[in-house]
Design an enzyme around this catalytic site. Structure first.
Site, mmCIF file in Angstrom:
data_model
loop_
_atom_site.group_PDB
_atom_site.id
_atom_site.type_symbol
_atom_site.label_atom_id
_atom_site.label_comp_id
_atom_site.label_asym_id
_atom_site.label_seq_id
_atom_site.Cartn_x
_atom_site.Cartn_y
_atom_site.Cartn_z
ATOM 1 N N GLU A 1 0.699 -1.149 -0.137
ATOM 2 C CA GLU A 1 -0.003 -0.016 0.014
ATOM 3 C C GLU A 1 0.642 1.079 0.142
ATOM 4 O OE1 GLU A 1 -4.065 1.513 0.206
ATOM 5 O OE2 GLU A 1 -2.859 -0.632 -0.512
ATOM 6 N N THR B 1 -12.940 4.378 -13.676
ATOM 7 C CA THR B 1 -11.671 4.114 -12.866
ATOM 8 C C THR B 1 -11.760 2.867 -12.076
ATOM 9 O OG1 THR B 1 -10.355 5.222 -11.080
ATOM 10 C CG2 THR B 1 -12.820 5.302 -10.696
#
EC number: 3.2.1.24
Length: 796
Positions: free
Chosen positions: A372, A495
């Site tokens: 992340e 997206t």
């Protein structure tokens, strides 16, 4: 002659033996179809397990095989409740993947299940969710699925089996989310209860005081498509105003802080970049410009992209910087920024897309996924022993956020780069991603990503994007014959990877018939626009007063702060970067090779430059680099050209100019490798190389004495350099190797027109208007830095 025939026969037999010995990595149509089928089976494994163990709840836990439910006991559990609204979101978000599989029976079956789940055609559910996430996952999927169901050219076209139910559901959800925009600024609150859509009293204050830029601006894309399909412009008008208002909050560097208070408009963080919290604004500026044929959105993209390249671009990635200064803010990049290479492909910046994507490949090689957050610069504190630097302690320090939930962004960019280059390099990546999904992430009832890439612990959660995006992009990578790749329509992926297109009839009807009749939203927009005009008037009056005072009491232009030139010398922590690859795939006349393996001579530079923070966890020690897979490398590399540059030994630093005037977008690159700037105002960032004899330069070449021949240090406008100009040749020179994120090719140069802020139009300096200590121009028209020429930077 007989001898030649025998040699030819032996060669053919050898080639046939090699082909039969190992067909893997040949990427024939048969092989690609096999990979495609494997991905399809993986999708249905996850989807069917959701239907069996998760439905009608939102997700299925892939390890424990039980539903992942909304946290009704803790309304502040944002990680769960922002997305899980108790409305079968995995089912809805997966619809378009089934459509892309061109599986009409299963698509119809899934649509029927959605209709049975919402028999009244509405989302009358007592759930508070995040407006942005539900827009892209629910509304986006419903709109795209409606397009598939109603388009006779598509394989899953439903015809009389479909009555528009998905579009009605999308509109129902949009009507429940749109009240979030009824704020004093027109910017949306981040969350909304979709049952009590007008009631905001239940929200804890901390859940409503901050909204990120992507969430405030990006719903414009899906809501505008909804307006086209329904003929109701309120969705477009309200969300487009919010997009434009968000963009107006940018700093003087055209950079946006990542989050704001939607009512007070105060930024919550000075940081900006391309990753989480801001990514979709850039994505939808470009994609909206293309899909809606919108020149204003294209201008937003052009300005934003130029600002990012100037202030955030490093050799291999875009850093997170301060929005008002452009200085580095944090030494990490996040996994969501892996999407940007795909967006660069759409923008036509292929060379830079290739380089940026490579950074994330190296992360996958190291960690088995994209953490992340990953620190690209080793932390200075706490000091670590040599043993600690090679173990878990070091990994804890370089991975601020250590999970990887199978996010799709790396898959996405790999797909787009393959479509743009057809380089088998990206097919090879896909093969390994497929292998990892089967062997490392496939669990009992779905796919479990890493809870911790350091330990290899898996996460008992399968977010909806695994089925709706990750597997979709992997399938399309191998599906050369997919209808999307042969469509006459301009298809744009949202997206959330939902394909969007607007038939010409829909466009024409909307432009001709749409009327903004909703009094609630039209009146609200009028109030917001009136406030904007009043605010603009106050700002204009204030600027006039300040300008008038300065014209009386100060010599010089009215806005001194904006026109004072600033030069900032900063040592660049990044070593030199990439070079362009050849656009073709054939070297010679007979054999095909991978351009990345055969022409990209910085393929392994990242491995050495970031060795301090690309540290493999123990569970990854036997994981080989994807690009070095023997079956692939031996087949697709060309030994004659597969070489690496010698690492440079020169010093690299940056020169930062803040000058009066405006920054030129897209300067002209001439065929002679010269970048020409008609204007040189605003901010410019030059990467400068210090050249010394017998060092290895940025391009891997040896610097020889010839570089120092015919050097002039005579400043034509000043005598400040006269003393050194009459002495011996300099021991070092300077050269520009990159400007505003653009890497100059070998032997490249930069030209600045004389009427730029560096000089006045008549070629002389005006000391009262402009003065830059340490900057001169020699009689070769080269810019000089402290009496040392920058040998490829010319004033012409």
């Amino acid at each position: 002659m007989v001898c030649c025939l025998w040699v030819l026969l032996a060669l053919l037999l050898h080639l046939d033996h090699v082909a039969c010995e190992d067909d893997a990595y040949s990427f024939t149509s048969k092989e690609l179809k096999a990979y495609k089928q494997e991905v399809k089976e993986l999708f249905y494994f996850g989807f069917d397990n959701y239907l069996e163990h998760g439905y009608p709840y939102d997700e299925v836990k892939p390890i424990s095989c039980v539903p992942k439910k909304r946290n009704f006991e803790d309304p502040t559990d944002q990680g769960t409740n922002d997305i899980l609204g108790n409305f079968t979101i995995t089912l809805i978000d997966s619809l378009t993947t089934i459509a892309i599989l061109e599986d009409r029976p299963q698509f119809l079956k899934a649509v029927r299940l959605v209709e049975r789940t919402f028999p009244d055609g509405n989302f009358d559910i007592d759930s508070t969710i995040q407006v942005f996430e539900i827009t892209i996952r629910v509304i986006g999927s419903l709109l795209s699925s409606h397009l598939y169901a109603t388009d006779p050219t598509k394989a899953v076209y439903l015809g009389d089996d479909y009555d528009g139910s998905l579009l009605r559901l999308a509109q129902n959800m949009a009507d429940r989310l749109l009240p979030a925009y009824l704020t004093s600024t027109g910017l949306p609150m981040p969350r909304r209860n979709i049952k009590r859509k007008w009631d905001v009293s239940e929200f804890p204050e901390f859940l409503e005081t901050e909204n990120n830029v992507a969430a405030m601006a990006s719903p414009m894309f899906e809501f505008t498509i909804l307006s086209y399909l329904t003929g109701d412009p309120k969705y477009e008008k309200v969300t487009r105003y919010a997009f434009d208002k968000t963009w107006s909050l940018r700093t003087g560097l055209d950079l946006l802080p990542m989050s704001f208070h939607p009512e007070k408009l105060t930024p919550y963080t000075p940081m900006t970049g391309i990753g989480a919290s801001i990514d979709s604004l850039f994505e939808y500026a470009l994609k909206g410009a293309i899909l809606f044929d919108d020149s204003e959105l294209m201008e937003v993209w052009n300005v934003a992209y130029e600002a990012l390249k100037t202030n955030c671009k490093n050799d291999w990635f875009f850093a997170n910087v301060m929005a008002d200064t452009g200085h580095l803010f944090v030494p990490w990049i996040d996994s969501l920024s892996a999407f940007f290479s795909g967006l660069q492909v759409l923008a036509g910046d292929l060379d830079d897309a290739i380089a940026n994507h490579l950074m994330f490949l190296k992360m996958w090689n190291t960690f088995g996924g994209i953490p992340e957050r990953w620190n690209f610069s080793p932390p200075e504190f706490p000091p670590l022993s040599p043993l600690e630097r090679s173990g878990a302690v070091a990994l804890d320090n370089i991975l601020p956020l250590e999970w990887y939930p199978l996010r799709p962004e790396f898959f996405e960019s790999t797909y787009f780069l393959y479509r743009a280059t057809k380089d088998p390099f990206y097919l090879n990546i896909g093969v390994h991603l497929l292998k990892d999904l089967k062997q490392r992430f496939k669990s009992n009832c779905g796919f479990a990503g890493f809870q911790n890439v350091i330990t290899g612990e898996l996460q008992d959660r399968m977010e909806t994007f695994v089925l709706s995006e990750t597997l979709k992009y992997l399938y399309l990578l191998f599906d050369e014959e997919n209808e999307l790749h042969n469509s006459a329509s301009d298809v744009i992926f949202s997206t959330e990877a939902h394909p969007m297109w607007l038939p010409q009839e829909v466009r024409s009807n909307y432009k001709r018939n749409a009327k903004f009749n909703n009094s609630v939203y039209s009146s609200h927009l009028e109030i917001c626009q009136k406030k904007d005009r009043e605010q603009a008037g106050e700002n204009t009056l204030s600027q006039r007063i300040v300008g008038f005072a300065k014209s009386i009491f100060h010599k010089g232009p009215p806005d001194e702060e904006a026109t004072d030139p600033i030069i900032d010398y900063t040592i660049d922590t990044e070593l030199p970067g990439t070079c362009s690859i050849k656009p073709h795939h054939v070297i010679g006349d007979e054999f095909w090779y991978s351009p990345m393996l055969s022409n990209f001579d910085r393929l392994f530079e990242i491995d050495s430059r970031f060795a301090a923070t690309l540290i493999k966890p123990s569970h990854m020690h036997n994981y080989n680099a994807i690009e070095l897979e023997p079956g692939f490398y031996n087949r697709w590399s060309n030994p004659q050209f597969s070489t690496c540059l010698i690492p440079p030994t020169t010093e690299i630093f940056e020169l930062l100019f803040d000058l009066p005037g405006y920054h030129q977008l897209n300067p002209l690159m001439l065929e002679n490798k010269t970048i020409t700037f008609e204007t040189f105002g605003g901010r410019s960032r030059l990467k400068i190389e210090k050249l010394q004899i017998y060092q290895i330069d940025y391009y891997g070449d040896l610097i020889t004495a010839s570089t120092f021949q015919d050097v002039s240090r005579k400043d034509i406008f000043s005598n400040a350099c006269d003393a050194v100009a009459s002495l011996y040749s300099p021991t070092y020179l300077y050269r520009v190797v990159a400007i505003n994120g653009r890497i100059l090719p070998r032997h490249g140069s930069v030209q600045i027109k004389k009427h730029s802020p560096v000089l006045t139009s008549n070629g002389t300096r005006e000391e009262d208007e402009f003065k830059m200590d340490g900057i001169g121009i020699n009689d070769h028209s080269q810019l000089m830095l402290e009496c040392t020429p920058i040998i490829n930077l010319f004033i012409v």
